[in-house]
Design an enzyme around this catalytic site. Structure first.
Site, PDB file in Angstrom:
ATOM      1  N   VAL A 138       0.918  -1.249   0.023  1.00 55.43           N
ATOM      2  CA  VAL A 138      -0.012   0.112   0.036  1.00 55.43           C
ATOM      3  C   VAL A 138       0.950   1.312   0.081  1.00 55.43           C
ATOM      4  O   VAL A 138       1.697   1.369   1.009  1.00 55.43           O
ATOM      5  CB  VAL A 138      -1.043   0.176   1.151  1.00 55.43           C
ATOM      6  CG1 VAL A 138      -1.628   1.303   1.110  1.00 55.43           C
ATOM      7  CG2 VAL A 138      -1.851  -1.133   1.303  1.00 55.43           C
ATOM      8  N   GLY A 140       3.405   2.280  -1.772  1.00 61.42           N
ATOM      9  CA  GLY A 140       4.734   2.395  -2.172  1.00 61.42           C
ATOM     10  C   GLY A 140       5.729   2.588  -0.951  1.00 61.42           C
ATOM     11  O   GLY A 140       5.609   1.742  -0.039  1.00 61.42           O
ATOM     12  N   ILE A 142       5.684   4.831   1.245  1.00 61.83           N
ATOM     13  CA  ILE A 142       5.045   5.367   2.643  1.00 61.83           C
ATOM     14  C   ILE A 142       4.906   4.449   3.667  1.00 61.83           C
ATOM     15  O   ILE A 142       4.077   3.638   3.321  1.00 61.83           O
ATOM     16  CB  ILE A 142       3.772   6.361   2.055  1.00 61.83           C
ATOM     17  CG1 ILE A 142       4.116   6.965   1.042  1.00 61.83           C
ATOM     18  CG2 ILE A 142       3.228   6.930   3.344  1.00 61.83           C
ATOM     19  CD1 ILE A 142       2.805   7.682   0.355  1.00 61.83           C
ATOM     20  N   GLY A 193       7.200   3.175 -14.845  1.00 69.68           N
ATOM     21  CA  GLY A 193       7.337   2.021 -14.042  1.00 69.68           C
ATOM     22  C   GLY A 193       6.247   2.004 -12.853  1.00 69.68           C
ATOM     23  O   GLY A 193       6.352   1.317 -11.941  1.00 69.68           O
ATOM     24  N   ASP A 207      -6.478  -1.588  -8.576  1.00 66.92           N
ATOM     25  CA  ASP A 207      -5.260  -1.349  -7.659  1.00 66.92           C
ATOM     26  C   ASP A 207      -5.638  -0.685  -6.343  1.00 66.92           C
ATOM     27  O   ASP A 207      -5.354  -1.113  -5.449  1.00 66.92           O
ATOM     28  CB  ASP A 207      -4.251  -0.784  -8.474  1.00 66.92           C
ATOM     29  CG  ASP A 207      -3.004  -0.645  -7.512  1.00 66.92           C
ATOM     30  OD1 ASP A 207      -2.157  -1.682  -7.464  1.00 66.92           O
ATOM     31  OD2 ASP A 207      -2.639   0.349  -7.208  1.00 66.92           O
ATOM     32  N   LYS A 211      -5.844  -1.808  -2.428  1.00 69.58           N
ATOM     33  CA  LYS A 211      -5.191  -1.158  -1.170  1.00 69.58           C
ATOM     34  C   LYS A 211      -6.186  -0.661  -0.308  1.00 69.58           C
ATOM     35  O   LYS A 211      -6.055  -0.833   1.017  1.00 69.58           O
ATOM     36  CB  LYS A 211      -4.537   0.000  -1.661  1.00 69.58           C
ATOM     37  CG  LYS A 211      -3.146  -0.438  -2.548  1.00 69.58           C
ATOM     38  CD  LYS A 211      -2.536   0.535  -3.425  1.00 69.58           C
ATOM     39  CE  LYS A 211      -1.323   0.177  -4.279  1.00 69.58           C
ATOM     40  NZ  LYS A 211      -1.058   1.163  -5.148  1.00 69.58           N
ATOM     41  N   GLY A 313       7.052   3.089  -8.199  1.00 72.44           N
ATOM     42  CA  GLY A 313       8.215   2.853  -8.691  1.00 72.44           C
ATOM     43  C   GLY A 313       9.093   2.288  -8.063  1.00 72.44           C
ATOM     44  O   GLY A 313       8.900   1.790  -6.721  1.00 72.44           O
TER      45      GLY A 313
HETATM   46  P1  NAP Z   1       7.516  -6.659 -12.929  1.00 71.72           P
HETATM   47  O1  NAP Z   1       8.338  -5.425 -13.299  1.00 71.72           O
HETATM   48  O2  NAP Z   1       6.298  -7.123 -13.918  1.00 71.72           O
HETATM   49  O3  NAP Z   1       8.228  -7.844 -12.330  1.00 71.72           O
HETATM   50  C1  NAP Z   1       7.900  -9.228 -12.093  1.00 71.72           C
HETATM   51  C2  NAP Z   1       8.885 -10.011 -11.935  1.00 71.72           C
HETATM   52  O4  NAP Z   1       8.358 -11.455 -11.713  1.00 71.72           O
HETATM   53  C3  NAP Z   1       9.752 -10.296 -13.209  1.00 71.72           C
HETATM   54  O5  NAP Z   1      11.108 -10.305 -12.797  1.00 71.72           O
HETATM   55  C4  NAP Z   1       9.285 -11.578 -13.822  1.00 71.72           C
HETATM   56  O6  NAP Z   1      10.360 -12.314 -14.478  1.00 71.72           O
HETATM   57  C5  NAP Z   1       8.892 -12.210 -12.697  1.00 71.72           C
HETATM   58  N1  NAP Z   1       7.963 -13.257 -12.946  1.00 71.72           N
HETATM   59  C6  NAP Z   1       6.718 -13.240 -13.405  1.00 71.72           C
HETATM   60  N2  NAP Z   1       5.943 -14.318 -13.486  1.00 71.72           N
HETATM   61  C7  NAP Z   1       6.929 -15.174 -13.317  1.00 71.72           C
HETATM   62  C8  NAP Z   1       7.184 -16.932 -13.060  1.00 71.72           C
HETATM   63  N3  NAP Z   1       5.914 -17.353 -13.716  1.00 71.72           N
HETATM   64  N4  NAP Z   1       8.212 -17.337 -12.643  1.00 71.72           N
HETATM   65  C9  NAP Z   1       9.227 -16.651 -12.165  1.00 71.72           C
HETATM   66  N5  NAP Z   1       9.297 -15.370 -12.379  1.00 71.72           N
HETATM   67  C10 NAP Z   1       8.007 -14.620 -12.622  1.00 71.72           C
HETATM   68  O7  NAP Z   1       6.552  -6.304 -11.698  1.00 71.72           O
HETATM   69  P2  NAP Z   1       6.865  -5.221 -10.265  1.00 71.72           P
HETATM   70  O8  NAP Z   1       6.216  -3.775 -11.092  1.00 71.72           O
HETATM   71  O9  NAP Z   1       8.216  -5.184  -9.947  1.00 71.72           O
HETATM   72  O10 NAP Z   1       5.649  -5.585  -9.329  1.00 71.72           O
HETATM   73  C11 NAP Z   1       5.968  -6.422  -8.495  1.00 71.72           C
HETATM   74  C12 NAP Z   1       5.101  -6.650  -7.392  1.00 71.72           C
HETATM   75  O11 NAP Z   1       5.270  -5.513  -6.515  1.00 71.72           O
HETATM   76  C13 NAP Z   1       3.649  -6.772  -7.753  1.00 71.72           C
HETATM   77  O12 NAP Z   1       2.781  -7.390  -6.908  1.00 71.72           O
HETATM   78  C14 NAP Z   1       3.273  -5.359  -7.775  1.00 71.72           C
HETATM   79  O13 NAP Z   1       1.954  -5.025  -7.569  1.00 71.72           O
HETATM   80  C15 NAP Z   1       3.924  -4.748  -6.435  1.00 71.72           C
HETATM   81  N6  NAP Z   1       4.033  -3.346  -6.552  1.00 71.72           N
HETATM   82  C16 NAP Z   1       4.582  -2.570  -7.537  1.00 71.72           C
HETATM   83  C17 NAP Z   1       5.116  -1.386  -7.513  1.00 71.72           C
HETATM   84  C18 NAP Z   1       5.653  -0.616  -8.574  1.00 71.72           C
HETATM   85  O14 NAP Z   1       5.778   0.708  -8.517  1.00 71.72           O
HETATM   86  N7  NAP Z   1       5.932  -1.183  -9.802  1.00 71.72           N
HETATM   87  C19 NAP Z   1       4.745  -0.625  -6.349  1.00 71.72           C
HETATM   88  C20 NAP Z   1       4.201  -1.504  -5.006  1.00 71.72           C
HETATM   89  C21 NAP Z   1       3.944  -2.651  -5.393  1.00 71.72           C
HETATM   90  P3  NAP Z   1      11.037 -11.531 -15.838  1.00 71.72           P
HETATM   91  O15 NAP Z   1      11.900 -10.354 -15.371  1.00 71.72           O
HETATM   92  O16 NAP Z   1      11.636 -12.853 -16.510  1.00 71.72           O
HETATM   93  O17 NAP Z   1      10.003 -11.177 -16.607  1.00 71.72           O
HETATM   94  N1  HSE Z   2       0.617   0.562 -10.013  1.00 73.76           N
HETATM   95  C1  HSE Z   2       0.347   0.909  -8.751  1.00 73.76           C
HETATM   96  C2  HSE Z   2       0.398   2.528  -8.949  1.00 73.76           C
HETATM   97  C3  HSE Z   2       2.148   0.772  -8.194  1.00 73.76           C
HETATM   98  O1  HSE Z   2       0.477   3.158  -9.846  1.00 73.76           O
HETATM   99  O2  HSE Z   2       0.282   2.929  -7.703  1.00 73.76           O
HETATM  100  C4  HSE Z   2       2.183   0.745  -6.684  1.00 73.76           C
HETATM  101  O3  HSE Z   2       1.343   0.005  -6.092  1.00 73.76           O
END
Ligand code: NAP
Ligand code: HSE
Length: 450
Positions: A138, A140, A142, A193, A207, A211, A313
């Protein structure tokens, strides 16, 4: 990171599932700040492996550590903490259940999974007295889960209102300040990102709803899941809505609102909802721009608290993940445990019909005598009190002949009204020949007056 036990201290073994936007940053900071983290934990972290999908990509690390078999990595005896940053539900769910049931701590940023399965995960954690941490799920960077779970554990939280999605806040901020195009701004949010792999989850409010479910569950010690959260996204917000907002000295924000209320049957309940709302520019959340997030918590003893920072991010989110990792690793070293989930209050979730807000209704009407009275009568017939009305001449639609009837744009601002009363009013207006179209209905939040 080190496997060395020169000091006689056993390292804490870490498996990282996912090396995308967030995972790559977590591993970078784990590597760069290994000594500081070891000092804070009381033992070094040892990265046992990283699970990814695509093994052909160079990850800039020892290829021996990279695997496409997350289940085998989780099952290793030398893994103490599993950090899940893959996203999705079906893949991580059994992995994290297995980890917790075998006594490993879990750190995850996966709000979609938590909003559906916190109960199941918390039961698994309780079965082995393991830790389940999810600060990054929830808002990022914060810290808001930790404060609600620990710092405010003795207070009575009444309301949590937040901007908890960076992508939509970035899009709305750009549309509001520069009149930028919706699709271009969304593409930029993805490039930076902020957006999820499928941005529908961001722009349609899923999303933020996940949260909101997590926040409501923790704040009110009750079980609220994503499906309980009323949700509307931002894809129907048009430039004209921002013009109306400016005229009212307001802006438009996608808000997640969790609050206690009295249900129709007289019992205390919880409302959790997500929708774009007009917010006065004087409100503290109105100034939260770009991909920033902010959460306002109102509690009986503490009064109003505001948490603000980067909500999305790789690097900001990694900060929250690393904080949880340090806490989980410390507990492994000291044989302690974080406070578990608590749902003792078991408040029921109120339906949206039981919620009252103010509304801004924009419609196109025939510009002729009696129409304003007719519109006002429909609001009155459904018990909705009007606070303001504004009429402007509408542009003649392209292709309309010279003898086309003149139309006007009417905007009506209501006092507090129930969702049901407002929906019935809109339905009745739509049935009126003099009303060409009810163009938009946006709720108004944060006004002191009712
Ligand atoms: P992402 O960039 O799409 O990265 C996902 C990773 O998981 C990649 O490395 C991918 O592998 C791997 N993966 C996916 N399917 C897989 C599988 N079947 N087996 C093994 N590895 C697998 O995602 P992200 O943005 O980092 O987000 C990750 C989590 O954090 C999510 O739950 C998201 O909701 C949460 N989140 C994200 C943010 C944000 O700002 N991005 C903020 C807060 C929370 P490859 O590298 O080979 O594709
Ligand atoms: N996609 C989400 C956002 C990432 O834009 O807030 C952080 O959870």
């Amino acid at each position: 990171m080190s496997d060395a036990t020169a000091s006689g201290v056993r390292p804490v073994g870490v498996a990282v599932l996912g090396m995308g936007t967030v995972g790559a940053e977590v591993i970078r900071y784990m590597t760069e700040n290994a000594e500081a983290l070891a000092a804070r934990i009381g033992a070094p972290l040892a990265l046992r492996g990283v699970a990814v999908r695509d093994l052909t990509r160079d990850r800039g690390m020892d290829p021996e550590l990279v695997t496409a078999d997350p289940a085998a990595l989780v099952a290793r005896d030398d893994v103490d903490v599993v950090v899940e940053l893959m996203g999705g539900i079906d893949l991580p769910r059994p992995l994290l259940l297995d980890a917790l049931r075998s006594g490993k701590a879990v750190v995850t940023a996966n709000k979609a999974l938590l909003a559906e399965y916190t109960d199941e995960l918390a039961d698994a954690a309780d079965s082995t007295q393991s830790d389940l941490y999810f600060e990054a799920a929830v808002a990022g960077a914060i810290p808001v889960i930790g404060p609600l779970r620990r710092s405010m554990a003795g207070d009575q939280v009444e309301r949590v209102v937040g901007i908890v999605n960076g992508t939509t806040n970035y899009i709305l901020s750009e549309m509001g300040s520069t009149g930028a195009d919706y699709s271009e701004t969304l593409a930029e949010a993805s490039r930076l990102g902020y957006a999820e792999a499928d941005p529908t989850a961001d722009v349609e409010g899923y999303d933020a709803a996940a949260k909101a479910a997590i926040l409501a569950s923790i704040a009110f010690h009750s079980r609220v899941s994503a499906g309980d959260v009323y949700r509307e996204g931002i894809s129907r917000i048009a430039p004209a809505d921002f013009e109306s907002a400016r005229d009212m000295d307001c802006t438009i924000k996608l808000l997640a609102i969790c609050e206690k209320l009295q249900c129709a049957d007289g019992t205390e309940g919880v409302s959790a909802r997500v929708y774009p709302a007009l917010l006065p520019n004087s409100h503290p959340l109105a100034a939260v721009g770009g991909a920033y997030n902010a959460v306002v918590v109102e509690a009986e003893a503490a009064g109003r608290l505001m948490f603000y920072g980067q909500g999305a991010g790789g690097s900001p989110t990694a900060s929250a993940v690393l904080g949880d990792l340090v806490a989980a690793a410390r507990n492994k070293v000291g044989a302690g445990r974080a406070p578990g989930e608590s749902t003792y209050a078991a408040l029921q979730v109120a339906s949206m019909d039981e919620v009252a807000t103010r509304y801004h209704v924009r419609m196109r009407v025939a510009d002729k005598p009696g129409v304003l009275a007719l519109v006002a009568a429909e609001f009155s017939n459904h018990g909705v009190s009007i606070a303001q009305v504004r009429q402007t001449e509408a542009e003649t639609p392209e292709g309309a002949g010279e003898d086309a009837e003149p139309t006007a744009e009417l905007t009506v601002l209501t006092h507090l009204a129930s969702e049901r009363a407002l929906a019935d009013t809109v339905s009745a207006l739509t049935d009126q020949d003099a009303v060409t179209d009810v163009t938009s209905v946006i709720r108004l939040e944060g006004m002191d007056t009712e």
